[in-house]
Design a protein around this motif. Structure first.
Motif, PDB file in Angstrom:
ATOM      1  N   ARG A  12       0.931  -1.331   0.435  1.00 12.03           N
ATOM      2  CA  ARG A  12       0.106  -0.064  -0.378  1.00 12.03           C
ATOM      3  C   ARG A  12       0.508   1.301  -0.220  1.00 12.03           C
ATOM      4  O   ARG A  12       0.321   1.776  -0.488  1.00 12.03           O
ATOM      5  CB  ARG A  12      -1.369  -0.139   1.258  1.00 12.03           C
ATOM      6  CG  ARG A  12      -2.263  -1.298   1.650  1.00 12.03           C
ATOM      7  CD  ARG A  12      -2.660  -0.368   2.170  1.00 12.03           C
ATOM      8  NE  ARG A  12      -3.904  -2.003   2.488  1.00 12.03           N
ATOM      9  CZ  ARG A  12      -4.476  -2.402   3.920  1.00 12.03           C
ATOM     10  NH1 ARG A  12      -3.877  -1.640   4.831  1.00 12.03           N
ATOM     11  NH2 ARG A  12      -5.103  -3.461   3.267  1.00 12.03           N
ATOM     12  N   THR A  13       2.173   1.706   0.424  1.00 15.42           N
ATOM     13  CA  THR A  13       2.904   2.339   0.652  1.00 15.42           C
ATOM     14  C   THR A  13       3.777   2.778  -0.586  1.00 15.42           C
ATOM     15  O   THR A  13       4.583   2.114  -1.288  1.00 15.42           O
ATOM     16  CB  THR A  13       3.889   2.258   2.132  1.00 15.42           C
ATOM     17  OG1 THR A  13       2.522   2.152   3.042  1.00 15.42           O
ATOM     18  CG2 THR A  13       4.271   3.541   2.303  1.00 15.42           C
ATOM     19  N   ALA A  26       6.746  -2.771  -2.365  1.00 14.82           N
ATOM     20  CA  ALA A  26       6.687  -4.033  -2.443  1.00 14.82           C
ATOM     21  C   ALA A  26       7.247  -4.145  -4.208  1.00 14.82           C
ATOM     22  O   ALA A  26       7.991  -4.771  -3.996  1.00 14.82           O
ATOM     23  CB  ALA A  26       5.588  -4.660  -2.602  1.00 14.82           C
ATOM     24  N   ASP A  27       7.348  -3.774  -4.607  1.00 13.22           N
ATOM     25  CA  ASP A  27       7.669  -2.936  -5.644  1.00 13.22           C
ATOM     26  C   ASP A  27       8.954  -2.855  -6.287  1.00 13.22           C
ATOM     27  O   ASP A  27       8.865  -2.597  -7.845  1.00 13.22           O
ATOM     28  CB  ASP A  27       6.565  -2.867  -7.211  1.00 13.22           C
ATOM     29  CG  ASP A  27       5.119  -3.140  -7.013  1.00 13.22           C
ATOM     30  OD1 ASP A  27       5.607  -4.913  -6.869  1.00 13.22           O
ATOM     31  OD2 ASP A  27       4.022  -2.815  -7.188  1.00 13.22           O
ATOM     32  N   ASP A  45       8.455   5.464   9.459  1.00  8.68           N
ATOM     33  CA  ASP A  45       8.543   4.226   9.124  1.00  8.68           C
ATOM     34  C   ASP A  45       8.665   4.069   7.867  1.00  8.68           C
ATOM     35  O   ASP A  45       8.490   2.838   7.286  1.00  8.68           O
ATOM     36  CB  ASP A  45       7.099   4.555   9.069  1.00  8.68           C
ATOM     37  CG  ASP A  45       5.893   3.333   8.482  1.00  8.68           C
ATOM     38  OD1 ASP A  45       5.970   2.541   9.734  1.00  8.68           O
ATOM     39  OD2 ASP A  45       4.286   3.911   8.159  1.00  8.68           O
ATOM     40  N   LEU A  46       9.299   4.748   6.485  1.00  5.98           N
ATOM     41  CA  LEU A  46       9.786   4.155   5.728  1.00  5.98           C
ATOM     42  C   LEU A  46      10.415   3.482   5.691  1.00  5.98           C
ATOM     43  O   LEU A  46      10.926   2.817   4.881  1.00  5.98           O
ATOM     44  CB  LEU A  46       9.824   6.024   4.830  1.00  5.98           C
ATOM     45  CG  LEU A  46      10.215   5.732   3.587  1.00  5.98           C
ATOM     46  CD1 LEU A  46       9.484   4.860   2.373  1.00  5.98           C
ATOM     47  CD2 LEU A  46      10.708   6.868   2.332  1.00  5.98           C
ATOM     48  N   GLY A  47      11.766   4.196   6.542  1.00 10.29           N
ATOM     49  CA  GLY A  47      13.304   2.949   6.903  1.00 10.29           C
ATOM     50  C   GLY A  47      12.757   1.419   6.950  1.00 10.29           C
ATOM     51  O   GLY A  47      13.383   0.892   6.506  1.00 10.29           O
ATOM     52  N   ARG A  48      11.917   1.747   8.159  1.00 10.71           N
ATOM     53  CA  ARG A  48      10.956   0.158   8.703  1.00 10.71           C
ATOM     54  C   ARG A  48      10.973  -0.422   7.160  1.00 10.71           C
ATOM     55  O   ARG A  48      11.104  -1.768   7.467  1.00 10.71           O
ATOM     56  CB  ARG A  48      10.481   0.229   9.764  1.00 10.71           C
ATOM     57  CG  ARG A  48      11.422   0.854  11.436  1.00 10.71           C
ATOM     58  CD  ARG A  48      10.283   0.637  11.890  1.00 10.71           C
ATOM     59  NE  ARG A  48       8.931   1.745  12.234  1.00 10.71           N
ATOM     60  CZ  ARG A  48       9.164   2.290  12.466  1.00 10.71           C
ATOM     61  NH1 ARG A  48      10.383   3.904  13.264  1.00 10.71           N
ATOM     62  NH2 ARG A  48       8.134   3.860  12.237  1.00 10.71           N
ATOM     63  N   LEU A  49      10.334   0.495   6.592  1.00 10.49           N
ATOM     64  CA  LEU A  49       9.290  -0.372   4.892  1.00 10.49           C
ATOM     65  C   LEU A  49      10.463  -1.203   4.601  1.00 10.49           C
ATOM     66  O   LEU A  49      10.678  -2.467   4.183  1.00 10.49           O
ATOM     67  CB  LEU A  49       8.358   0.433   5.033  1.00 10.49           C
ATOM     68  CG  LEU A  49       6.817   0.399   6.073  1.00 10.49           C
ATOM     69  CD1 LEU A  49       5.625   0.927   4.883  1.00 10.49           C
ATOM     70  CD2 LEU A  49       6.259  -0.566   6.236  1.00 10.49           C
ATOM     71  N   LEU A  50      11.100  -0.184   3.840  1.00  5.44           N
ATOM     72  CA  LEU A  50      11.937  -0.406   3.548  1.00  5.44           C
ATOM     73  C   LEU A  50      13.350  -1.542   3.640  1.00  5.44           C
ATOM     74  O   LEU A  50      13.429  -2.705   3.467  1.00  5.44           O
ATOM     75  CB  LEU A  50      12.817   1.351   3.002  1.00  5.44           C
ATOM     76  CG  LEU A  50      12.287   2.566   2.251  1.00  5.44           C
ATOM     77  CD1 LEU A  50      13.187   3.132   1.870  1.00  5.44           C
ATOM     78  CD2 LEU A  50      12.332   1.680   0.362  1.00  5.44           C
ATOM     79  N   ALA A  51      13.702  -1.187   5.102  1.00  2.00           N
ATOM     80  CA  ALA A  51      14.544  -2.056   5.309  1.00  2.00           C
ATOM     81  C   ALA A  51      13.457  -4.157   5.350  1.00  2.00           C
ATOM     82  O   ALA A  51      14.330  -4.818   4.824  1.00  2.00           O
ATOM     83  CB  ALA A  51      14.756  -2.011   6.868  1.00  2.00           C
ATOM     84  N   LEU A  52      12.443  -4.000   5.353  1.00  2.00           N
ATOM     85  CA  LEU A  52      11.402  -5.160   5.934  1.00  2.00           C
ATOM     86  C   LEU A  52      11.708  -6.053   3.843  1.00  2.00           C
ATOM     87  O   LEU A  52      12.674  -7.201   4.256  1.00  2.00           O
ATOM     88  CB  LEU A  52      10.407  -4.687   6.041  1.00  2.00           C
ATOM     89  CG  LEU A  52       9.147  -6.143   6.075  1.00  2.00           C
ATOM     90  CD1 LEU A  52       9.769  -7.493   6.604  1.00  2.00           C
ATOM     91  CD2 LEU A  52       7.928  -6.084   6.699  1.00  2.00           C
ATOM     92  N   MET A  53      11.552  -4.717   3.242  1.00  2.00           N
ATOM     93  CA  MET A  53      11.138  -5.473   1.699  1.00  2.00           C
ATOM     94  C   MET A  53      12.328  -5.308   1.321  1.00  2.00           C
ATOM     95  O   MET A  53      12.712  -6.214   0.701  1.00  2.00           O
ATOM     96  CB  MET A  53      10.632  -4.090   0.563  1.00  2.00           C
ATOM     97  CG  MET A  53      10.736  -4.492  -0.186  1.00  2.00           C
ATOM     98  SD  MET A  53       9.461  -5.804  -0.537  1.00  2.00           S
ATOM     99  CE  MET A  53       9.480  -7.059  -1.431  1.00  2.00           C
ATOM    100  N   GLU A  55      15.467  -7.050   3.131  1.00  2.08           N
ATOM    101  CA  GLU A  55      15.216  -8.078   4.235  1.00  2.08           C
ATOM    102  C   GLU A  55      14.477  -9.677   3.079  1.00  2.08           C
ATOM    103  O   GLU A  55      15.146 -10.217   2.921  1.00  2.08           O
ATOM    104  CB  GLU A  55      14.475  -8.841   5.234  1.00  2.08           C
ATOM    105  CG  GLU A  55      16.230  -7.954   5.912  1.00  2.08           C
ATOM    106  CD  GLU A  55      16.946  -8.488   6.850  1.00  2.08           C
ATOM    107  OE1 GLU A  55      16.942  -9.962   6.034  1.00  2.08           O
ATOM    108  OE2 GLU A  55      17.797  -7.981   5.937  1.00  2.08           O
ATOM    109  N   ILE A  56      12.799  -8.897   2.453  1.00  2.00           N
ATOM    110  CA  ILE A  56      12.045  -9.929   2.094  1.00  2.00           C
ATOM    111  C   ILE A  56      12.718 -10.603   0.276  1.00  2.00           C
ATOM    112  O   ILE A  56      13.156 -11.433   0.424  1.00  2.00           O
ATOM    113  CB  ILE A  56      10.478  -9.780   1.754  1.00  2.00           C
ATOM    114  CG1 ILE A  56      10.398  -9.725   3.051  1.00  2.00           C
ATOM    115  CG2 ILE A  56      10.548 -10.490   0.654  1.00  2.00           C
ATOM    116  CD1 ILE A  56       8.813  -8.518   3.365  1.00  2.00           C
ATOM    117  N   ASP A  57      13.811  -8.884  -0.247  1.00  2.00           N
ATOM    118  CA  ASP A  57      14.758  -9.277  -1.379  1.00  2.00           C
ATOM    119  C   ASP A  57      15.559 -10.572  -1.323  1.00  2.00           C
ATOM    120  O   ASP A  57      15.536 -11.350  -1.717  1.00  2.00           O
ATOM    121  CB  ASP A  57      14.122  -7.974  -2.364  1.00  2.00           C
ATOM    122  CG  ASP A  57      14.571  -8.244  -3.660  1.00  2.00           C
ATOM    123  OD1 ASP A  57      13.974  -8.243  -4.279  1.00  2.00           O
ATOM    124  OD2 ASP A  57      15.592  -7.550  -3.290  1.00  2.00           O
TER     125      ASP A  57
END
Length: 75
Positions: A12-13, A26-27, A45-53, A55-57
């Motif tokens: 969503r973000t 996510a893309d 929050d943006l940094g946390r989401l980027l770090a999570l993505m 790790e996933i990638d």
């Protein structure tokens, strides 16, 4: 916040600035996420989401997002 909520937020973000402005986190391409990992994730929050993505990638876990993508299309 539950893990599934965090994963939904990746879909969503949108990236708020830069070359990929408007692209869902996510893309974002792996090389862009790797750049942040090397240079430093932004604060908050943006940094946390980027770090999570990242790790996933990095760990090849993109399939975690497939059911969430499908459920969003069905909604």
């Amino acid at each position: 916040m539950h893990d599934s909520e965090q994963l939904l937020r990746l879909l969503r973000t949108e990236m708020p600035y830069g070359k990929y402005k408007g692209t869902p986190i996510a893309d974002l391409p792996g090389n862009y996420l790797n750049w942040f990992a090397r240079e430093g994730f932004p604060p908050g929050d943006l940094g946390r989401l980027l770090a999570l993505m990242h790790e996933i990638d990095h760990n090849g876990l993109q399939d975690l997002l497939k059911p969430l993508r499908a459920s969003r299309r069905d909604a």
